[in-house]
Design an enzyme around this catalytic site. Structure first.
Site, PDB file in Angstrom:
ATOM      1  N   LYS A  77      45.990  37.731  40.755  1.00 18.72           N
ATOM      2  CA  LYS A  77      45.884  36.399  41.347  1.00 18.72           C
ATOM      3  C   LYS A  77      44.932  36.378  42.546  1.00 18.72           C
ATOM      4  O   LYS A  77      44.418  35.333  42.905  1.00 18.72           O
ATOM      5  CB  LYS A  77      47.264  35.874  41.723  1.00 18.72           C
ATOM      6  CG  LYS A  77      48.098  35.568  40.477  1.00 18.72           C
ATOM      7  CD  LYS A  77      49.381  34.854  40.775  1.00 18.72           C
ATOM      8  CE  LYS A  77      50.064  34.400  39.506  1.00 18.72           C
ATOM      9  NZ  LYS A  77      50.616  35.526  38.709  1.00 18.72           N
TER      10      LYS A  77
HETATM   11  C1  LIG Z   1      50.901  35.522  37.363  1.00 18.88           C
HETATM   12  C2  LIG Z   1      50.998  36.810  36.646  1.00 18.88           C
HETATM   13  C3  LIG Z   1      50.898  36.905  35.234  1.00 18.88           C
HETATM   14  C4  LIG Z   1      50.745  35.702  34.333  1.00 18.88           C
HETATM   15  O1  LIG Z   1      49.598  34.952  34.569  1.00 18.88           O
HETATM   16  P1  LIG Z   1      49.287  33.591  33.739  1.00 18.88           P
HETATM   17  O2  LIG Z   1      48.509  32.734  34.666  1.00 18.88           O
HETATM   18  O3  LIG Z   1      50.609  33.052  33.385  1.00 18.88           O
HETATM   19  O4  LIG Z   1      48.482  33.967  32.581  1.00 18.88           O
HETATM   20  C5  LIG Z   1      50.942  38.169  34.673  1.00 18.88           C
HETATM   21  N1  LIG Z   1      51.112  39.280  35.413  1.00 18.88           N
HETATM   22  C6  LIG Z   1      51.230  39.224  36.769  1.00 18.88           C
HETATM   23  C7  LIG Z   1      51.418  40.483  37.517  1.00 18.88           C
HETATM   24  C8  LIG Z   1      51.172  37.999  37.426  1.00 18.88           C
HETATM   25  O5  LIG Z   1      51.290  37.958  38.763  1.00 18.88           O
END
Ligand SMILES: *Cc1c(COP(=O)(O)O)cnc(C)c1O
Length: 469
Positions: free
Chosen positions: A112
């Site tokens: 993120k």
């Molecule tokens: C947010 C997150 C995801 C999922 O991301 P999407 O936007 O739902 O595709 C997967 N793994 C981790 C570690 C995350 O923080």
């Protein structure tokens, strides 16, 4: 570049306005009116570029008309300069023609950061130009909150309030939020659960009177700029593995369909991608759609991969829009019937067309731990549970051994020690050097009752760099 709503009834916006908008006024999500398309020669000419320069070339068409090239370049250089690995998104080989794209070298150790480091800087840039200030409110069960706070810590024109359920996030995750100290950063521990937090944020967006005219901005995964930033690393991975002359397959751990939708866009922009694998945990609404053409809500199951614990997949609407020839009226109908509690299927030929690109798998906690152990035995790599789900799905769904398979490594294992412990390999992940003193750092956080008025009162009293609005 102009952006239109997936439900066809909201005004088209430019990039600046989309950045600040969140949901469209008709309840839809914004998507580019026309996707840029690059030629193979053009993509090939980007081989060897540093990450921020590649990012400039891939994202430039999306911000044209809103941000001058020189400013955008500078923003990108700063954004990806804070990552702890000089390759920004390095590839690590696990097995024959199988790779993990490590997206966890940013400040909060999860993918993120790629989007939220950029989003914070873009917001600040646009607000500075307009002479405006905004308030960000968000609810988090862990990852999003820390990445959003890190992304906004240097913003002059943003105050950020992140709500988390008191005593219900892991200590690493809490500390990643509460040890970032700044007069514009506000951690609120709510005496309630995650849904209570999310509900209060929703209610605050619905009725913004308490903000005294200040604009409220969302940083959740439906924000277009987040998707945009995630497109870049698909190009980056491909170029490392012989693309665009060669096509590549990706396996993506996903809940809200954000990360994998970025891969779908990369393909539509000209990058040869032959397969996209949707990897979910037991909360498998996306897998049920991809495997059986049923999109229907079920109860939520807490898992060892909590960042994918969702009941509905907020970005999936963006794929549905394309699947239906970009007909907003059809999407509005589908979503209305979904909201009434009905699930839906799409017409068989549309579903079959989608399945030419997408495969899927749902992986339960036991198989997640087995995969962590299996990969550790094979090559000594310690995977986080989300990434492990991606690896499992890649191995089950792979169509061709001669096409490089890239699994998106979405988090560092130290963020999810419970799963690693359960994998029983006698290894505990350690904090990387830039976070080694996390447990000694000063924390700042306010505990508030599970009460909307209390939370909104706190925002009003501190929303202007710690001072009242
Ligand atoms: C947010 C997150 C995801 C999922 O991301 P999407 O936007 O739902 O595709 C997967 N793994 C981790 C570690 C995350 O923080």
């Amino acid at each position: 570049m102009r952006y239109i709503s997936t439900r066809g009834q909201a005004p088209a916006l430019n990039f600046e306005d989309v950045l600040l908008a969140g949901l469209a006024s008709d309840g839809g999500l914004y998507v580019p009116e026309n996707l840029p398309r690059f030629t193979q020669e053009e993509i090939a000419s980007w081989a060897g570029l540093p990450y921020h320069e590649l990012a400039f070339r891939v994202m430039r068409p999306f911000v044209t008309g809103s941000i001058p090239d020189a400013d955008f370049k500078k923003i990108l250089e700063e954004t990806y300069g804070v990552f702890a690995h000089s390759a920004v998104a390095p590839l690590r080989q696990l097995n024959g023609n199988e790779w993990v794209l490590e997206l966890f070298h940013g400040p909060t150790l999860a993918f993120k950061d790629f989007a939220l480091q950029l989003l914070g800087r873009l917001l600040d840039y646009v607000l500075e130009k307009r002479g405006e200030r905004v308030v960000i409110m968000g609810a988090t069960s862990g990852d999003t909150g820390s990445a959003a706070i890190e992304g906004c810590r240097r913003c002059e024109n943003v105050d950020i309030f992140i709500l988390h359920p008191h005593n219900r996030v892991s200590e690493v995750q809490r500390r990643q939020m509460t040890t970032i100290l700044g007069e514009n950063i506000h951690n609120i521990a709510v005496e309630g659960n995650f849904d209570d937090c999310q509900e209060m944020v929703k209610d605050s967006f619905a009725d913004q009177g308490f903000l005294k005219g200040t604009r409220l901005v969302a940083v959740n995964s439906i924000n277009w700029a987040r998707i945009m930033a995630q497109i870049v690393y698909y190009f980056h991975a491909s170029l490392q593995l012989g693309g665009p002359a060669r096509s590549v397959a990706f396996s993506v751990p996903t809940g809200n369909f954000g990360d994998i939708f970025a891969g779908y866009l990369a393909r539509n922009m000209g990058l040869p991608i032959s397969q996209l694998i949707v990897a979910t945990n037991r909360n498998d609404i996306l897998h049920r759609f991809m495997s059986g053409n049923q999109y229907a809500k079920e109860t939520l199951h807490p898992t060892l991969s909590p960042s994918m614990d969702i009941m509905v997949s907020s970005n999936f609407e963006r794929l549905l829009f394309d699947m239906h020839g970009r007909n907003g009226a059809t999407i509005a109908e589908l979503m209305a019937s979904f909201k009434k509690g009905g699930g839906f299927s799409v017409e068989q030929d549309r579903w079959s067309e989608t399945r030419k690109l997408f495969d899927s798998l749902a992986v339960d906690d036991a198989a997640t731990c087995e995969t962590i152990a299996e990969v550790y035995k094979e090559c000594g790599e310690l995977l986080d549970p989300h990434t492990a789900i991606g690896v499992k799905a890649a191995r089950e769904c792979r169509r061709s051994l001669s096409v490089p398979m890239v699994i998106l490594g979405t988090a560092h294992p130290v963020k999810f020690p419970e799963a690693v412990e359960k994998a029983n390999i006698g290894q505990a992940p350690a904090l990387p050097p830039h976070l080694a003193d996390l447990f000694e750092r000063e924390e700042r956080c306010t505990v508030l009752a599970n009460d909307l008025k209390a939370v909104q009162g706190f925002v009003t009293a501190h929303g202007n760099r710690g001072k009242p609005l």
